[in-house]
Design an enzyme around this catalytic site. Structure first.
Site, PDB file in Angstrom:
ATOM      1  CB  THR A  34     -41.685 -39.985   7.933  1.00  0.00           C
ATOM      2  OG1 THR A  34     -40.312 -40.218   8.237  1.00  0.00           O
ATOM      3  CG2 THR A  34     -41.933 -40.348   6.472  1.00  0.00           C
ATOM      4  CB  THR A  37     -47.744 -32.875   9.093  1.00  0.00           C
ATOM      5  OG1 THR A  37     -48.938 -33.321   8.447  1.00  0.00           O
ATOM      6  CG2 THR A  37     -48.093 -31.730  10.036  1.00  0.00           C
ATOM      7  CG  ASP A  90     -43.705 -38.681  12.927  1.00  0.00           C
ATOM      8  OD1 ASP A  90     -44.084 -38.215  11.833  1.00  0.00           O
ATOM      9  OD2 ASP A  90     -43.183 -39.796  13.050  1.00  0.00           O
ATOM     10  CG  ASP A  93     -51.608 -41.843   8.903  1.00  0.00           C
ATOM     11  OD1 ASP A  93     -51.351 -40.981   8.052  1.00  0.00           O
ATOM     12  OD2 ASP A  93     -50.798 -42.718   9.242  1.00  0.00           O
ATOM     13  CE  LYS A 104     -46.099 -41.488  13.815  1.00  0.00           C
ATOM     14  NZ  LYS A 104     -46.167 -40.679  12.597  1.00  0.00           N
ATOM     15  N   GLY A 105     -48.327 -44.334  10.018  1.00  0.00           N
ATOM     16  CA  GLY A 105     -47.665 -45.269   9.118  1.00  0.00           C
ATOM     17  C   GLY A 105     -48.212 -45.329   7.712  1.00  0.00           C
ATOM     18  N   GLY A 107     -47.464 -43.322   5.662  1.00  0.00           N
ATOM     19  CA  GLY A 107     -46.250 -42.982   4.910  1.00  0.00           C
ATOM     20  C   GLY A 107     -45.219 -44.099   4.923  1.00  0.00           C
ATOM     21  CD  GLU A 113     -43.616 -42.414  11.077  1.00  0.00           C
ATOM     22  OE1 GLU A 113     -43.605 -41.570  10.191  1.00  0.00           O
ATOM     23  OE2 GLU A 113     -44.611 -43.124  11.330  1.00  0.00           O
ATOM     24  CE  LYS A 131     -53.772 -36.439   8.543  1.00  0.00           C
ATOM     25  NZ  LYS A 131     -52.389 -36.152   8.797  1.00  0.00           N
TER      26      LYS A 131
HETATM   27  C1  A5P Z   1     -45.510 -41.741   8.060  1.00  0.00           C
HETATM   28  O1  A5P Z   1     -45.150 -43.079   8.096  1.00  0.00           O
HETATM   29  C2  A5P Z   1     -46.748 -41.490   8.833  1.00  0.00           C
HETATM   30  O2  A5P Z   1     -46.820 -42.025  10.101  1.00  0.00           O
HETATM   31  C3  A5P Z   1     -47.107 -40.019   8.853  1.00  0.00           C
HETATM   32  O3  A5P Z   1     -46.699 -39.396  10.022  1.00  0.00           O
HETATM   33  C4  A5P Z   1     -48.560 -39.931   8.728  1.00  0.00           C
HETATM   34  O4  A5P Z   1     -48.903 -40.749   7.627  1.00  0.00           O
HETATM   35  C5  A5P Z   1     -49.050 -38.504   8.510  1.00  0.00           C
HETATM   36  O5  A5P Z   1     -48.718 -38.085   7.239  1.00  0.00           O
HETATM   37  P1  A5P Z   1     -49.103 -36.642   6.701  1.00  0.00           P
HETATM   38  O6  A5P Z   1     -48.424 -35.661   7.584  1.00  0.00           O
HETATM   39  O7  A5P Z   1     -48.561 -36.632   5.300  1.00  0.00           O
HETATM   40  O8  A5P Z   1     -50.587 -36.531   6.732  1.00  0.00           O
END
Ligand code: A5P
Length: 239
Positions: A34, A37, A90, A93, A104-105, A107, A113, A131
């Protein structure tokens, strides 16, 4: 961030995502991440499905990713049919140089995940080079998913661990953010973390915490898109 910098970052994310998409083979069960990316990854799989006739089954980590994949015609499956995935891909962050521990998270999909990452034989993380960090929590908070009941108690305990006044995440309209599972997220701004394992264990002990966005041992490989192309990082354990 200027438009040009944002475009460059998006291109990098797409490069890492397209590299990971080459790992998918016919017949695989694949975890679909999610975030922005992962959205590039799912798009590229949609292209391969359409143009190359690639056939696999996807397990999405969020309702958003499920919809994106279904709209592209990708076949979806679930844990009732497969408790083991061949591959999961996946975003993240933050990625800690060396051990490849992750945050992560941001999003909001951290629980699904982590379930998908742990069920995968191979978990590949795709990021642009912004990152990479020398300590976790340098640029991103640690998201902690908690039950709505009694979140105030969990927040106090997280504050006692060093998180600065954790509050429930809200959306742009100021509404309380709910995860796909109906829970809330406390974004925990710690000082840069010296000992991720201890912070992880202490958070996990708090009643009402469902999961944290610290993914300390899950990543088998990180594909990081840089100026010089996509680099493949493997975890150096025991550091
Ligand atoms: C989603 O819950 C997150 O773990 C994403 O994998 C993380 O926030 C990376 O997001 P972007 O790919 O939008 O930077």
């Amino acid at each position: 961030v200027s438009d040009a910098a944002a475009d460059l970052r998006a291109r990098r994310k797409q490069e890492a995502a397209c590299r990971a998409a080459t790992y998918v083979e016919d017949g695989m069960v694949v975890g679909l991440g999610t975030g922005s990316t992962s959205a590039f990854f799912i798009d590229e799989l949609g292209r391969r499905w359409r143009e190359e006739g690639l056939r696999f089954s996807g397990i999405p980590t969020s309702d958003r990713s499920a919809k994106q994949a279904a709209d592209l015609g990708i076949q979806l499956t679930d844990f009732a049919h497969h408790t083991m995935l061949d591959l999961a891909v996946d975003g993240a962050d933050e990625v800690l140089r060396g051990s490849l521990a992750l945050i992560k998270g941001l999003g909001g999909a951290l629980l699904r995940e982590k379930i998908v990452a742990q069920a995968a034989r191979r978990f590949v993380v795709i990021v642009d080079d912004t990152k990479l960090v020398d300590k976790l929590c340098m640029t991103a908070p640690v998201p902690v998913e908690v039950t709505p009941f009694g979140w105030e108690c969990a927040a106090e305990r997280l504050a006692a661990l060093g998180a600065r006044a954790p509050k429930p995440r809200t959306d742009r309209a100021g509404q309380l953010y709910r995860t796909d599972g109906g829970n809330i997220i406390l974004d925990c701004h710690f000082a840069p973390i010296d000992d991720p394992q201890t912070v992880f264990s202490e958070i996990a002990k708090i009643v009402g915490v469902i999961e944290s966005g610290l993914f300390l041992t899950e990543a088998n490989e990180v594909l990081v898109a840089t100026d010089h192309g996509v680099e493949q990082l493997m975890p150096q354990r025991g550091r």
